[in-house]
Design a protein around this motif. Structure first.
Motif, PDB file in Angstrom:
ATOM      1  N   LEU A 119       0.831  -1.204   0.000  1.00  0.00           N
ATOM      2  CA  LEU A 119       0.000   0.000   0.000  1.00  0.00           C
ATOM      3  C   LEU A 119       0.868   1.258   0.000  1.00  0.00           C
ATOM      4  CD1 LEU A 119      -2.821  -1.033   2.515  1.00  0.00           C
ATOM      5  CD2 LEU A 119      -3.028  -0.765   0.039  1.00  0.00           C
ATOM      6  N   GLY A 120       1.978   1.212   0.742  1.00  0.00           N
ATOM      7  CA  GLY A 120       2.923   2.331   0.713  1.00  0.00           C
ATOM      8  C   GLY A 120       3.503   2.512  -0.678  1.00  0.00           C
ATOM      9  N   PHE A 121       3.839   1.401  -1.327  1.00  0.00           N
ATOM     10  CA  PHE A 121       4.361   1.446  -2.703  1.00  0.00           C
ATOM     11  C   PHE A 121       3.344   2.098  -3.635  1.00  0.00           C
ATOM     12  CE2 PHE A 121       4.646  -0.435  -6.920  1.00  0.00           C
ATOM     13  CZ  PHE A 121       5.984  -0.259  -7.246  1.00  0.00           C
ATOM     14  N   ALA A 122       2.089   1.697  -3.499  1.00  0.00           N
ATOM     15  CA  ALA A 122       1.029   2.269  -4.334  1.00  0.00           C
ATOM     16  C   ALA A 122       0.930   3.778  -4.111  1.00  0.00           C
ATOM     17  CB  ALA A 122      -0.304   1.598  -4.018  1.00  0.00           C
ATOM     18  N   ALA A 131      -1.947   2.088   5.135  1.00  0.00           N
ATOM     19  CA  ALA A 131      -0.581   1.563   5.213  1.00  0.00           C
ATOM     20  C   ALA A 131       0.049   1.820   6.579  1.00  0.00           C
ATOM     21  CB  ALA A 131       0.281   2.190   4.118  1.00  0.00           C
ATOM     22  N   GLN A 132      -0.375   2.899   7.259  1.00  0.00           N
ATOM     23  CA  GLN A 132       0.216   3.287   8.538  1.00  0.00           C
ATOM     24  C   GLN A 132      -0.648   2.905   9.732  1.00  0.00           C
ATOM     25  OE1 GLN A 132       3.173   4.611   8.868  1.00  0.00           O
ATOM     26  NE2 GLN A 132       3.696   5.320   6.818  1.00  0.00           N
ATOM     27  N   SER A 133      -1.691   2.096   9.499  1.00  0.00           N
ATOM     28  CA  SER A 133      -2.675   1.842  10.559  1.00  0.00           C
ATOM     29  C   SER A 133      -2.230   0.810  11.589  1.00  0.00           C
ATOM     30  CB  SER A 133      -3.997   1.382   9.930  1.00  0.00           C
ATOM     31  OG  SER A 133      -3.811   0.164   9.225  1.00  0.00           O
ATOM     32  N   ALA A 134      -1.206   0.017  11.285  1.00  0.00           N
ATOM     33  CA  ALA A 134      -0.804  -1.049  12.208  1.00  0.00           C
ATOM     34  C   ALA A 134      -0.182  -0.480  13.480  1.00  0.00           C
ATOM     35  CB  ALA A 134       0.181  -1.990  11.518  1.00  0.00           C
ATOM     36  N   LYS A 135      -0.402  -1.173  14.600  1.00  0.00           N
ATOM     37  CA  LYS A 135       0.167  -0.741  15.877  1.00  0.00           C
ATOM     38  C   LYS A 135       1.674  -0.975  15.916  1.00  0.00           C
ATOM     39  CE  LYS A 135      -4.084  -1.608  18.498  1.00  0.00           C
ATOM     40  NZ  LYS A 135      -4.700  -2.362  19.604  1.00  0.00           N
ATOM     41  N   ASP A 136       2.148  -1.994  15.221  1.00  0.00           N
ATOM     42  CA  ASP A 136       3.579  -2.293  15.176  1.00  0.00           C
ATOM     43  C   ASP A 136       4.273  -1.214  14.348  1.00  0.00           C
ATOM     44  OD1 ASP A 136       6.123  -3.279  14.844  1.00  0.00           O
ATOM     45  OD2 ASP A 136       5.498  -5.325  14.384  1.00  0.00           O
ATOM     46  N   THR A 137       5.185  -0.443  14.962  1.00  0.00           N
ATOM     47  CA  THR A 137       5.831   0.660  14.263  1.00  0.00           C
ATOM     48  C   THR A 137       6.711   0.181  13.105  1.00  0.00           C
ATOM     49  OG1 THR A 137       7.650   0.618  15.873  1.00  0.00           O
ATOM     50  CG2 THR A 137       5.837   2.160  16.275  1.00  0.00           C
ATOM     51  N   ALA A 182       6.632   3.494  -0.004  1.00  0.00           N
ATOM     52  CA  ALA A 182       6.249   4.727  -0.696  1.00  0.00           C
ATOM     53  C   ALA A 182       7.451   5.354  -1.388  1.00  0.00           C
ATOM     54  CB  ALA A 182       5.629   5.712   0.299  1.00  0.00           C
ATOM     55  N   MET A 183       8.607   5.347  -0.724  1.00  0.00           N
ATOM     56  CA  MET A 183       9.823   5.903  -1.326  1.00  0.00           C
ATOM     57  C   MET A 183      10.204   5.136  -2.594  1.00  0.00           C
ATOM     58  SD  MET A 183      10.902   8.436   0.662  1.00  0.00           S
ATOM     59  CE  MET A 183      12.659   8.586   0.348  1.00  0.00           C
ATOM     60  N   ILE A 184      10.123   3.807  -2.503  1.00  0.00           N
ATOM     61  CA  ILE A 184      10.475   2.975  -3.656  1.00  0.00           C
ATOM     62  C   ILE A 184       9.479   3.188  -4.792  1.00  0.00           C
ATOM     63  CG2 ILE A 184      10.674   0.588  -4.475  1.00  0.00           C
ATOM     64  CD1 ILE A 184      11.646  -0.117  -1.606  1.00  0.00           C
ATOM     65  N   GLY A 185       8.185   3.236  -4.455  1.00  0.00           N
ATOM     66  CA  GLY A 185       7.163   3.456  -5.477  1.00  0.00           C
ATOM     67  C   GLY A 185       7.350   4.780  -6.191  1.00  0.00           C
TER      68      GLY A 185
END
Length: 273
Positions: free
Chosen positions: A47-50, A242-248, A258-261
């Motif tokens: 999702l970050g890639f997208a 993409a940022q919703s998970a509790k695990d950082t 996102a950077m790679i995408g």
């Protein structure tokens, strides 16, 4: 090769390109035949890639040509870009408020849009379908812009945009079909629903290409409009999911995705455009 493709009708090219992006959505949805669930880290990274792909595409393939064309037509470049960009976001905002849909990992009570008794599965599909409208529109407008002859709007850059949209459609297809499988759908039914979310892309692509080829003066606005609609999707849905998970560590992976995408989309546009 690209020179030969350039001789084809832009509406036909838009149709072919959006059929490709729809096909990649179907490939992503086909993961349901192999997995019943998808690792959260993998999904957040995709999702970050997208997100990165869509942010880069919004500038390199849409806003930059919009500004150049506006200047060439004697418009005020920044004003055209700003009006078109905000109109695209407001259009998606209005659609978001009206169309019943449900984001991933949310309860049916959190469904957005007009209240309805539609099933959860339909609401999930509609959420992704809503996001695919600006993607198809962007591809169609890009091919229509290429036909105008502007130096920053080439068939190569339109192809790069289609490839980028296709790449980010893969996780979107999986993000629909696999959750449906977890909810008890058969693999085949979950796949059908997942790929159906991309069916609007060829429709939006053809309409976008047709509109800008018939009405050349609106082309700069249309490009900026598509960019605004895409950025709305990124900020409203993709980045929060993409940022919703509790695990950082998940958020770090999403950020790097996102950077790679962004980097890949930038390379595609510069290399092909």
């Amino acid at each position: 090769m690209i020179d030969k493709i350039s001789t084809l009708d832009p509406i036909l090219l838009a149709l072919m390109a959006t059929l490709f992006t729809w096909g990649v959505t179907a490939l992503g949805a086909a993961l349901v035949f192999f997995f019943k669930q998808i690792n959260a880290k993998v999904l957040n990274t995709m999702l970050g890639f997208a997100s990165g792909v869509m942010i880069a595409a919004s500038f390199w393939s849409l806003l930059a040509p919009s500004i150049e064309m506006a200047e060439g037509l004697g418009y005020i470049p920044w004003l055209v870009a700003a009006i078109g960009f905000m109109a695209g976001g407001l259009f998606l905002l209005a659609t978001d408020k009206l169309l019943p849909h449900l984001h991933m990992n949310h309860d049916t009570r959190d469904a957005e849009g007009i209240k309805t008794s539609w099933q959860r599965s339909v609401l999930l599909v509609l959420a992704i379908t809503l996001h695919n409208i600006p993607e198809g529109l962007a591809v169609g407008v890009a091919f229509g812009a290429a036909a105008s002859g502007a130096s920053t709007a080439t068939v190569g850059s339109a192809i790069a945009l289609a490839i980028g949209i296709g790449l980010q459609n893969f996780p979107e297809g999986a993000a629909v079909s696999i959750p449906l499988r977890r909810e008890g759908f058969s693999r085949w039914k979950a796949f059908v629903y997942g790929q159906a979310s991309g069916i609007v892309e060829p429709v939006a692509g053809v309409l976008g290409a047709l509109l800008v080829t018939v009405m050349q003066p609106i082309l700069p606005f249309a490009l900026a409009f598509a960019a605004g609609a895409m950025i709305y999707v990124v900020v409203e849905e993709l980045i929060p999911e993409a940022q919703s998970a509790k695990d950082t560590s998940h958020s770090d992976l999403a950020t790097m995705g996102a950077m790679i995408g962004f980097c890949i989309m930038m390379i595609l546009d510069v290399a092909l455009g």
